[in-house]
Design an enzyme around this catalytic site. Structure first.
Site, PDB file in Angstrom:
ATOM      1  N   SER A   7       0.847  -1.196   0.000  1.00  0.00           N
ATOM      2  CA  SER A   7       0.000   0.000   0.000  1.00  0.00           C
ATOM      3  C   SER A   7       0.879   1.241   0.000  1.00  0.00           C
ATOM      4  O   SER A   7       1.662   1.457   0.932  1.00  0.00           O
ATOM      5  CB  SER A   7      -0.895   0.007   1.234  1.00  0.00           C
ATOM      6  OG  SER A   7      -1.475   1.287   1.366  1.00  0.00           O
ATOM      7  N   HIS A  30      -1.172  -1.368  -4.288  1.00  0.00           N
ATOM      8  CA  HIS A  30      -2.450  -1.023  -3.658  1.00  0.00           C
ATOM      9  C   HIS A  30      -2.525   0.486  -3.442  1.00  0.00           C
ATOM     10  O   HIS A  30      -1.651   1.080  -2.815  1.00  0.00           O
ATOM     11  CB  HIS A  30      -2.551  -1.767  -2.321  1.00  0.00           C
ATOM     12  CG  HIS A  30      -3.865  -1.640  -1.628  1.00  0.00           C
ATOM     13  ND1 HIS A  30      -4.955  -2.425  -1.939  1.00  0.00           N
ATOM     14  CD2 HIS A  30      -4.266  -0.825  -0.619  1.00  0.00           C
ATOM     15  CE1 HIS A  30      -5.966  -2.099  -1.150  1.00  0.00           C
ATOM     16  NE2 HIS A  30      -5.577  -1.126  -0.340  1.00  0.00           N
ATOM     17  N   ASP A  32      -4.819   3.546  -2.023  1.00  0.00           N
ATOM     18  CA  ASP A  32      -5.931   3.867  -1.125  1.00  0.00           C
ATOM     19  C   ASP A  32      -6.465   5.263  -1.425  1.00  0.00           C
ATOM     20  O   ASP A  32      -5.772   6.255  -1.215  1.00  0.00           O
ATOM     21  CB  ASP A  32      -5.445   3.816   0.327  1.00  0.00           C
ATOM     22  CG  ASP A  32      -5.182   2.389   0.790  1.00  0.00           C
ATOM     23  OD1 ASP A  32      -6.116   1.576   0.706  1.00  0.00           O
ATOM     24  OD2 ASP A  32      -4.054   2.104   1.225  1.00  0.00           O
ATOM     25  N   MET A  34      -9.198   8.026  -0.446  1.00  0.00           N
ATOM     26  CA  MET A  34     -10.068   8.386   0.692  1.00  0.00           C
ATOM     27  C   MET A  34     -10.625   9.790   0.492  1.00  0.00           C
ATOM     28  O   MET A  34      -9.887  10.683   0.071  1.00  0.00           O
ATOM     29  CB  MET A  34      -9.249   8.376   1.983  1.00  0.00           C
ATOM     30  CG  MET A  34      -8.558   7.058   2.256  1.00  0.00           C
ATOM     31  SD  MET A  34      -7.658   7.166   3.816  1.00  0.00           S
ATOM     32  CE  MET A  34      -6.838   5.575   3.806  1.00  0.00           C
ATOM     33  N   HIS A  63      -8.350   0.911  -4.165  1.00  0.00           N
ATOM     34  CA  HIS A  63      -9.295   0.698  -3.056  1.00  0.00           C
ATOM     35  C   HIS A  63     -10.013   2.018  -2.786  1.00  0.00           C
ATOM     36  O   HIS A  63      -9.429   2.943  -2.228  1.00  0.00           O
ATOM     37  CB  HIS A  63      -8.472   0.206  -1.851  1.00  0.00           C
ATOM     38  CG  HIS A  63      -9.247   0.029  -0.584  1.00  0.00           C
ATOM     39  ND1 HIS A  63      -8.631  -0.182   0.629  1.00  0.00           N
ATOM     40  CD2 HIS A  63     -10.577  -0.002  -0.327  1.00  0.00           C
ATOM     41  CE1 HIS A  63      -9.546  -0.310   1.577  1.00  0.00           C
ATOM     42  NE2 HIS A  63     -10.730  -0.200   1.018  1.00  0.00           N
ATOM     43  N   MET A  65     -12.270   4.287  -0.885  1.00  0.00           N
ATOM     44  CA  MET A  65     -12.947   4.538   0.397  1.00  0.00           C
ATOM     45  C   MET A  65     -13.649   5.876   0.259  1.00  0.00           C
ATOM     46  O   MET A  65     -13.276   6.882   0.876  1.00  0.00           O
ATOM     47  CB  MET A  65     -11.908   4.544   1.529  1.00  0.00           C
ATOM     48  CG  MET A  65     -11.430   3.138   1.871  1.00  0.00           C
ATOM     49  SD  MET A  65      -9.906   3.126   2.833  1.00  0.00           S
ATOM     50  CE  MET A  65      -8.720   3.173   1.494  1.00  0.00           C
ATOM     51  N   MET A 136     -11.501  -6.153   5.227  1.00  0.00           N
ATOM     52  CA  MET A 136     -10.668  -5.235   6.014  1.00  0.00           C
ATOM     53  C   MET A 136     -10.324  -5.879   7.361  1.00  0.00           C
ATOM     54  O   MET A 136     -11.203  -6.395   8.054  1.00  0.00           O
ATOM     55  CB  MET A 136     -11.402  -3.916   6.266  1.00  0.00           C
ATOM     56  CG  MET A 136     -11.640  -3.059   5.035  1.00  0.00           C
ATOM     57  SD  MET A 136     -10.164  -2.655   4.078  1.00  0.00           S
ATOM     58  CE  MET A 136      -9.177  -1.771   5.294  1.00  0.00           C
ATOM     59  N   ASP A 174      -6.636  -6.567   4.215  1.00  0.00           N
ATOM     60  CA  ASP A 174      -5.999  -5.242   4.226  1.00  0.00           C
ATOM     61  C   ASP A 174      -6.055  -4.667   5.632  1.00  0.00           C
ATOM     62  O   ASP A 174      -7.144  -4.440   6.162  1.00  0.00           O
ATOM     63  CB  ASP A 174      -6.745  -4.343   3.229  1.00  0.00           C
ATOM     64  CG  ASP A 174      -6.181  -2.938   3.129  1.00  0.00           C
ATOM     65  OD1 ASP A 174      -5.127  -2.652   3.712  1.00  0.00           O
ATOM     66  OD2 ASP A 174      -6.829  -2.113   2.433  1.00  0.00           O
TER      67      ASP A 174
HETATM   68  C1  DX5 Z   1      -6.403   1.487   5.477  1.00  0.00           C
HETATM   69  C2  DX5 Z   1      -5.910   1.145   4.099  1.00  0.00           C
HETATM   70  C3  DX5 Z   1      -4.783   0.201   4.060  1.00  0.00           C
HETATM   71  C4  DX5 Z   1      -3.527   0.673   4.747  1.00  0.00           C
HETATM   72  C5  DX5 Z   1      -2.858  -0.534   5.325  1.00  0.00           C
HETATM   73  O1  DX5 Z   1      -7.586   2.186   5.361  1.00  0.00           O
HETATM   74  O2  DX5 Z   1      -6.964   0.566   3.342  1.00  0.00           O
HETATM   75  O3  DX5 Z   1      -4.505  -0.212   2.722  1.00  0.00           O
HETATM   76  O4  DX5 Z   1      -2.624   1.332   3.904  1.00  0.00           O
HETATM   77  O5  DX5 Z   1      -1.774  -0.132   6.093  1.00  0.00           O
HETATM   78  P1  DX5 Z   1      -1.036  -1.136   7.092  1.00  0.00           P
HETATM   79  O6  DX5 Z   1      -0.540  -2.303   6.283  1.00  0.00           O
HETATM   80  O7  DX5 Z   1       0.060  -0.285   7.642  1.00  0.00           O
HETATM   81  O8  DX5 Z   1      -2.056  -1.539   8.123  1.00  0.00           O
HETATM   82 ZN    ZN Z   2      -6.493  -0.322   1.379  1.00  0.00          ZN
END
Ligand code: DX5
Ligand code: ZN
Length: 214
Positions: A7, A30, A32, A34, A63, A65, A136, A174
């Site tokens: 990620s 990956h 993210d 948001m 991903h 969010m 998750m 994740d």
């Molecule tokens: C959290 C993200 C993850 C995050 C994971 O909302 O979806 O992808 O980057 O980070 P680690 O591996 O540090 O928990």
């Molecule tokens: Zn993620």
């Protein structure tokens, strides 16, 4: 084979190209996204995905969010995503079906994501439609949180349904995935592991990626 999806939330955004090259032995990248509404954090969006696309051949696992992801999935496909995942909590069932159809119409892979409190049964209406299901193992929003081992029953249940009804579907986890938690994810039936801090905090990133494969 177990796939690793680093990620970039844990990367140095001022050196993103360098940090993407550092994970070139991984299977997916990956990303993210948001919006500060679906989750209490804002990360990166379309222009960054477009730029990342130009500097890596790794498949981009985006991903989302964000609320009502159906509004944006086509644009993320066009920006270079290979796989787009949408949260089941982010919209109505009808709109989630519509989002999946739009991703497929762009020739890309689609997935659905479950937050920790969402029961396994929530995937059933989409099980035969998607190429990936993401469970998750932290509350979405931030990297570096503690792994929630209590999600493993959900992973095992979804693995059984996948094997029966859509065996080509991938099962991703994740959040909090690290050398001490990867084995339990693999044993529960996950085949794609997202890892942010465990990858980017490692001294030797290729060795850490290899270690996380179990
Ligand atoms: C959290 C993200 C993850 C995050 C994971 O909302 O979806 O992808 O980057 O980070 P680690 O591996 O540090 O928990
Ligand atoms: Zn993620």
């Amino acid at each position: 084979m177990i796939k690793i999806a680093p990620s970039i939330l844990s990367a140095d955004f001022a050196n993103l190209e360098r940090d993407i090259r550092r994970v070139s032995t991984a299977d997916y990248l990956h990303v993210d996204v948001m919006d500060g509404v679906f989750v209490p954090n804002i990360s990166i969006g379309l222009p960054v995905v477009e730029s990342i696309r130009k500097v890596t051949d790794l498949p981009l696992d985006v991903h989302l969010m964000i609320v009502e992801p159906v509004r944006y999935v086509e644009r993320f496909c066009d920006a270079g995503a290979d796989l787009v995942t949408v949260h089941l909590e982010a919209d109505t069932e009808a709109n989630t079906h519509a989002a999946i159809a739009k991703i497929h119409a762009r020739g890309k892979r689609a997935g659905v994501v479950l937050k920790p409190k969402t029961p396994a049964e929530a995937v059933l209406p989409f099980l035969e439609e998607v190429e990936l299901i993401l469970v998750m193992t932290v509350e979405p929003g931030f990297g570096g949180q503690k792994f929630m081992a209590d999600q493993m029953g959900k992973v095992s249940q979804i693995r059984r349904w996948i094997d029966e009804r859509n065996p080509a579907c991938e099962l991703e986890v994740d959040g909090g995935v690290a050398p001490d938690t990867c084995r339990t994810c693999i044993d529960a039936g996950a085949n794609v592991l997202v890892a942010g801090s465990a990858v980017y905090k490692a001294e030797d990133i290729p060795a850490r990626i290899a270690q996380l494969r179990g």
